[in-house]
Design an enzyme around this catalytic site. Structure first.
Site, PDB file in Angstrom:
ATOM      1  N   SER A   1      -5.708  85.433  29.286  1.00 36.09           N
ATOM      2  CA  SER A   1      -6.949  85.554  28.527  1.00 36.09           C
ATOM      3  C   SER A   1      -7.760  86.772  28.977  1.00 36.09           C
ATOM      4  O   SER A   1      -7.644  87.233  30.111  1.00 36.09           O
ATOM      5  CB  SER A   1      -7.777  84.286  28.700  1.00 36.09           C
TER       6      SER A   1
ATOM      7  N   GLU B   1     -10.879  86.860  29.536  1.00 35.55           N
ATOM      8  CA  GLU B   1     -11.829  86.449  30.565  1.00 35.55           C
ATOM      9  C   GLU B   1     -11.198  86.497  31.973  1.00 35.55           C
ATOM     10  O   GLU B   1     -11.763  87.083  32.896  1.00 35.55           O
ATOM     11  CB  GLU B   1     -12.261  85.026  30.221  1.00 35.55           C
TER      12      GLU B   1
ATOM     13  N   GLY C   1      -8.539  88.123  32.757  1.00 34.94           N
ATOM     14  CA  GLY C   1      -8.172  89.523  32.978  1.00 34.94           C
ATOM     15  C   GLY C   1      -9.307  90.312  33.629  1.00 34.94           C
ATOM     16  O   GLY C   1      -9.090  91.112  34.542  1.00 34.94           O
TER      17      GLY C   1
ATOM     18  N   GLU D   1      -2.455  92.412  29.840  1.00 35.96           N
ATOM     19  CA  GLU D   1      -2.140  92.103  28.432  1.00 35.96           C
ATOM     20  C   GLU D   1      -2.983  90.891  28.082  1.00 35.96           C
ATOM     21  O   GLU D   1      -2.731  89.796  28.579  1.00 35.96           O
ATOM     22  CB  GLU D   1      -0.662  91.719  28.274  1.00 35.96           C
TER      23      GLU D   1
ATOM     24  N   CYS E   1      -0.450  85.555  21.356  1.00 37.66           N
ATOM     25  CA  CYS E   1      -1.526  86.527  21.562  1.00 37.66           C
ATOM     26  C   CYS E   1      -1.689  87.440  20.359  1.00 37.66           C
ATOM     27  O   CYS E   1      -2.792  87.825  20.008  1.00 37.66           O
ATOM     28  CB  CYS E   1      -1.247  87.336  22.808  1.00 37.66           C
TER      29      CYS E   1
ATOM     30  N   GLU F   1     -10.691  84.130  19.467  1.00 41.01           N
ATOM     31  CA  GLU F   1      -9.284  83.769  19.495  1.00 41.01           C
ATOM     32  C   GLU F   1      -9.178  82.250  19.566  1.00 41.01           C
ATOM     33  O   GLU F   1      -9.716  81.639  20.475  1.00 41.01           O
ATOM     34  CB  GLU F   1      -8.624  84.404  20.723  1.00 41.01           C
TER      35      GLU F   1
HETATM   36  P1  NAP Z   1      -5.197  82.284  31.257  1.00 41.47           P
HETATM   37  O1  NAP Z   1      -6.024  81.078  31.368  1.00 41.47           O
HETATM   38  O2  NAP Z   1      -5.857  83.594  31.347  1.00 41.47           O
HETATM   39  O3  NAP Z   1      -4.067  82.161  32.361  1.00 41.47           O
HETATM   40  C1  NAP Z   1      -3.027  83.098  32.506  1.00 41.47           C
HETATM   41  C2  NAP Z   1      -2.480  83.033  33.912  1.00 41.47           C
HETATM   42  O4  NAP Z   1      -3.494  83.430  34.845  1.00 41.47           O
HETATM   43  C3  NAP Z   1      -2.048  81.636  34.333  1.00 41.47           C
HETATM   44  O5  NAP Z   1      -0.922  81.740  35.151  1.00 41.47           O
HETATM   45  C4  NAP Z   1      -3.264  81.161  35.100  1.00 41.47           C
HETATM   46  O6  NAP Z   1      -2.984  80.118  35.999  1.00 41.47           O
HETATM   47  C5  NAP Z   1      -3.665  82.419  35.816  1.00 41.47           C
HETATM   48  N1  NAP Z   1      -5.047  82.439  36.291  1.00 41.47           N
HETATM   49  C6  NAP Z   1      -6.111  81.731  35.827  1.00 41.47           C
HETATM   50  N2  NAP Z   1      -7.212  82.023  36.535  1.00 41.47           N
HETATM   51  C7  NAP Z   1      -6.851  82.929  37.481  1.00 41.47           C
HETATM   52  C8  NAP Z   1      -7.555  83.621  38.514  1.00 41.47           C
HETATM   53  N3  NAP Z   1      -8.847  83.449  38.731  1.00 41.47           N
HETATM   54  N4  NAP Z   1      -6.857  84.481  39.292  1.00 41.47           N
HETATM   55  C9  NAP Z   1      -5.556  84.698  39.074  1.00 41.47           C
HETATM   56  N5  NAP Z   1      -4.830  84.066  38.123  1.00 41.47           N
HETATM   57  C10 NAP Z   1      -5.472  83.200  37.324  1.00 41.47           C
HETATM   58  O7  NAP Z   1      -4.383  82.309  29.901  1.00 41.47           O
HETATM   59  P2  NAP Z   1      -3.612  81.081  29.254  1.00 41.47           P
HETATM   60  O8  NAP Z   1      -4.632  80.070  28.891  1.00 41.47           O
HETATM   61  O9  NAP Z   1      -2.496  80.669  30.116  1.00 41.47           O
HETATM   62  O10 NAP Z   1      -2.949  81.786  27.972  1.00 41.47           O
HETATM   63  C11 NAP Z   1      -3.644  82.066  26.825  1.00 41.47           C
HETATM   64  C12 NAP Z   1      -4.205  83.474  26.792  1.00 41.47           C
HETATM   65  O11 NAP Z   1      -3.213  84.436  27.085  1.00 41.47           O
HETATM   66  C13 NAP Z   1      -4.719  83.853  25.437  1.00 41.47           C
HETATM   67  O12 NAP Z   1      -5.984  84.464  25.536  1.00 41.47           O
HETATM   68  C14 NAP Z   1      -3.712  84.878  24.915  1.00 41.47           C
HETATM   69  O13 NAP Z   1      -4.190  85.785  23.996  1.00 41.47           O
HETATM   70  C15 NAP Z   1      -3.263  85.522  26.158  1.00 41.47           C
HETATM   71  N6  NAP Z   1      -1.933  86.113  25.959  1.00 41.47           N
HETATM   72  C16 NAP Z   1      -1.815  87.473  25.850  1.00 41.47           C
HETATM   73  C17 NAP Z   1      -0.572  88.053  25.643  1.00 41.47           C
HETATM   74  C18 NAP Z   1      -0.403  89.550  25.522  1.00 41.47           C
HETATM   75  O14 NAP Z   1       0.711  90.028  25.646  1.00 41.47           O
HETATM   76  N7  NAP Z   1      -1.447  90.299  25.308  1.00 41.47           N
HETATM   77  C19 NAP Z   1       0.555  87.241  25.558  1.00 41.47           C
HETATM   78  C20 NAP Z   1       0.398  85.876  25.665  1.00 41.47           C
HETATM   79  C21 NAP Z   1      -0.863  85.318  25.883  1.00 41.47           C
HETATM   80  P3  NAP Z   1      -3.190  78.584  35.520  1.00 41.47           P
HETATM   81  O15 NAP Z   1      -2.190  78.335  34.484  1.00 41.47           O
HETATM   82  O16 NAP Z   1      -2.960  77.809  36.752  1.00 41.47           O
HETATM   83  O17 NAP Z   1      -4.596  78.501  35.005  1.00 41.47           O
END
Ligand code: NAP
Ligand code: MG
Length: 461
Positions: free
Chosen positions: A211, A213, A215, A232, A266, A365
């Site tokens: 996400s 956020e 990122g 990403e 995404c 999103e």
């Molecule tokens: P997320 O909440 O941002 O989590 C992504 C990864 O980051 C998970 O492994 C998560 O662990 C970890 N994470 C969370 N907080 C963290 C922190 N403070 N420090 C380090 N790592 C941390 O995203 P999501 O909910 O899994 O996936 C949905 C999002 O991904 C959507 O916004 C989507 O658009 C985006 N996405 C983007 C792409 C692209 O190529 N641009 C592709 C796919 C998805 P946990 O699982 O333990 O929380």
């Protein structure tokens, strides 16, 4: 390497117990990756040998593709049909970067003066890969395959919801013959294991998909140790249908654009911008198609709309649907939670018409099977509407006018533009975002740059 105990995948049952890695586990994995990176064993491995190890891993994965696909479906809820496509792409990605390993080259530079100057492309070091749950092993491979090809070592933290395929994949890497420490997996929470990886002084680079956020948080945390970062992030991608498009094809593209992967994609084409003169026709066909897209057991090979990843995600998506209705958009298909034999966190394929650009469902999103349809008149308004977002991950353009297609492709601020197709990917084609969708690229030759340092060598003549 955290170990998981795997059981046969069955819907709504406990699938596995996975050790929850913490900062100490991350530290052990990073030390292993660092020691491997600095070892003679790894340094003296030729680029060609690294390529062979990646190719061998691809073969091993291909041989167990069905098993991995079932596991991907079991923890994510996506259809087996989709899991097989994505695991096939993972095999391709391993093979693609296997081919690159011995083709990474520097330049010789014609500088002024009595010098011979050349560049070396050297691996950046230890790479921390942090990935989301929507394409669990596939997106992970977009990071570890180019990183290993470049000569880096890797610590991968999968998402909490979907750690199983990454853990099982680690066995294949071992079986292929990679030295111990070259590839590590630590399953664990984002704010614990994930943050520990980002903060670790012995990690040189973080490659993150997730996400916007999170990122932003990662970028801030990485600043303390001057880490390189690739992000990403999210999207709210416009899919633009012009009046001169092949409407049937555009509707099909709009459907795969939003309903593939239950919209937990995404690059989902979540804003459908339709030129007013074909609007009624497009919306009618879309609503009809969405109503036919039946929810079913994701493990049934004929199902095309799977279950959302979790109860929480379903609540989030249903909350957005309620907002859409409350803010005055017209619901023309779906909108309800679904179930299969009383089970699963499903949401029906949902289409909203008469969406205004200021509405929440046009701006945020949703990450679910929910399409927002907006109307426009003429190219300028279409482009301006398309760019009216903080994101810039992808865009679709549907028109038979070649000039218009290329003109609009240039005018749209997005990392990928699909003309008369949507959601197409290939290991050889770079993927990543403009604006709040991040920076750096996965896939293609460009992804390698993210795992390489350039060293300039001056030889006095
Ligand atoms: P997320 O909440 O941002 O989590 C992504 C990864 O980051 C998970 O492994 C998560 O662990 C970890 N994470 C969370 N907080 C963290 C922190 N403070 N420090 C380090 N790592 C941390 O995203 P999501 O909910 O899994 O996936 C949905 C999002 O991904 C959507 O916004 C989507 O658009 C985006 N996405 C983007 C792409 C692209 O190529 N641009 C592709 C796919 C998805 P946990 O699982 O333990 O929380
Ligand atoms: Mg999350």
């Amino acid at each position: 390497m955290a170990a998981g105990r795997l059981r046969p995948p069955l819907p709504r049952r406990e699938l596995a117990e996975v050790a929850l890695g913490d900062a100490a586990d991350v530290d052990a994995a990073v030390k292993g990756a660092r020691a491997c990176f600095e070892s003679d064993g790894w340094r003296k491995l030729s680029a060609r040998q690294r390529g062979r190890l990646l190719a061998k891993t691809a073969d091993l994965l291909e041989a167990r593709l069905d098993e991995f696909a079932r596991l991907e479906t079991a923890h994510n809820g996506k259809t087996l049909f989709e899991s097989k496509i994505e695991l096939g792409m993972t095999v391709n990605t391993l093979r693609y970067y296997a081919g690159w390993a011995d083709k990474i080259v520097g330049d010789t530079l014609p500088v002024e003066g009595p010098f011979f100057v050349y560049t070396l492309r050297e691996p950046i070091g230890v790479v921390g890969a942090i990935v989301p749950w929507n394409f669990p092993l596939n997106i992970a491979s977009w990071k570890f395959a180019p990183a290993l090809a470049a000569g880096c070592t890797v610590v991968l933290k999968p998402a909490s919801e979907t750690p199983l395929t990454a853990l099982l994949f680690a066995e294949l890497v071992q079986e292929a013959g990679f030295p111990a420490g070259a590839f590590n997996v630590v399953a664990g929470g984002g704010s614990t294991a994930g943050a520990a990886l980002v903060r670790h002084a012995a990690v040189d680079k973080i490659s993150f998909t997730g996400s916007t956020e999170v990122g932003r948080q990662i970028m801030k945390m990485a600043a303390d140790t001057n880490k390189r970062v690739t992000l990403e992030l999210g999207g709210k991608s416009p899919n633009i249908v012009f009046a001169d498009a092949d409407v049937k094809a555009a509707v099909r593209g709009a459907q795969t654009g939003i309903f593939y992967g239950k919209g937990e994609v995404c690059a989902a084409g979540s804003r459908l911008l339709v030129e007013r003169s074909v609007h009624d026709q497009v919306v009618e066909q879309l609503a009809e198609g969405a109503k036919k897209l039946a929810i079913g057991d994701p493990l049934d090979k004929n199902t095309r709309l799977g279950a959302l990843v979790s109860k929480q995600q379903r609540e989030t998506v249903l909350g957005y649907i309620k907002k859409g209705v409350d803010e005055g958009a017209t619901l023309v298909a779906g909108g309800r939670p679904g179930n299969h034999n009383g089970k699963g966190y499903f949401v029906e394929a949902t289409v909203f018409d008469a969406v205004q650009p200021t509405m929440t469902i046009a701006r945020e999103e949703i990450f679910g099977p929910v399409l927002a349809v907006l109307s426009f008149d003429g190219v300028d308004e279409g482009v301006s509407l398309a760019n009216q977002t903080m994101y810039g991950l992808a865009a679709g353009i549907w028109t038979k006018d070649v000039q218009k297609a290329h003109r609009v492709a240039r005018a749209v601020r997005a990392g990928t533009v699909w003309i008369n197709n949507y959601n197409s990917y290939d290991s050889g084609a770079p993927f990543g975002g403009f604006k709040a969708s991040g920076f750096g690229r996965d896939l293609g030759r460009e992804a390698l740059d993210g795992y390489l340092e350039t060293k300039t060598v001056w030889v006095g003549l």
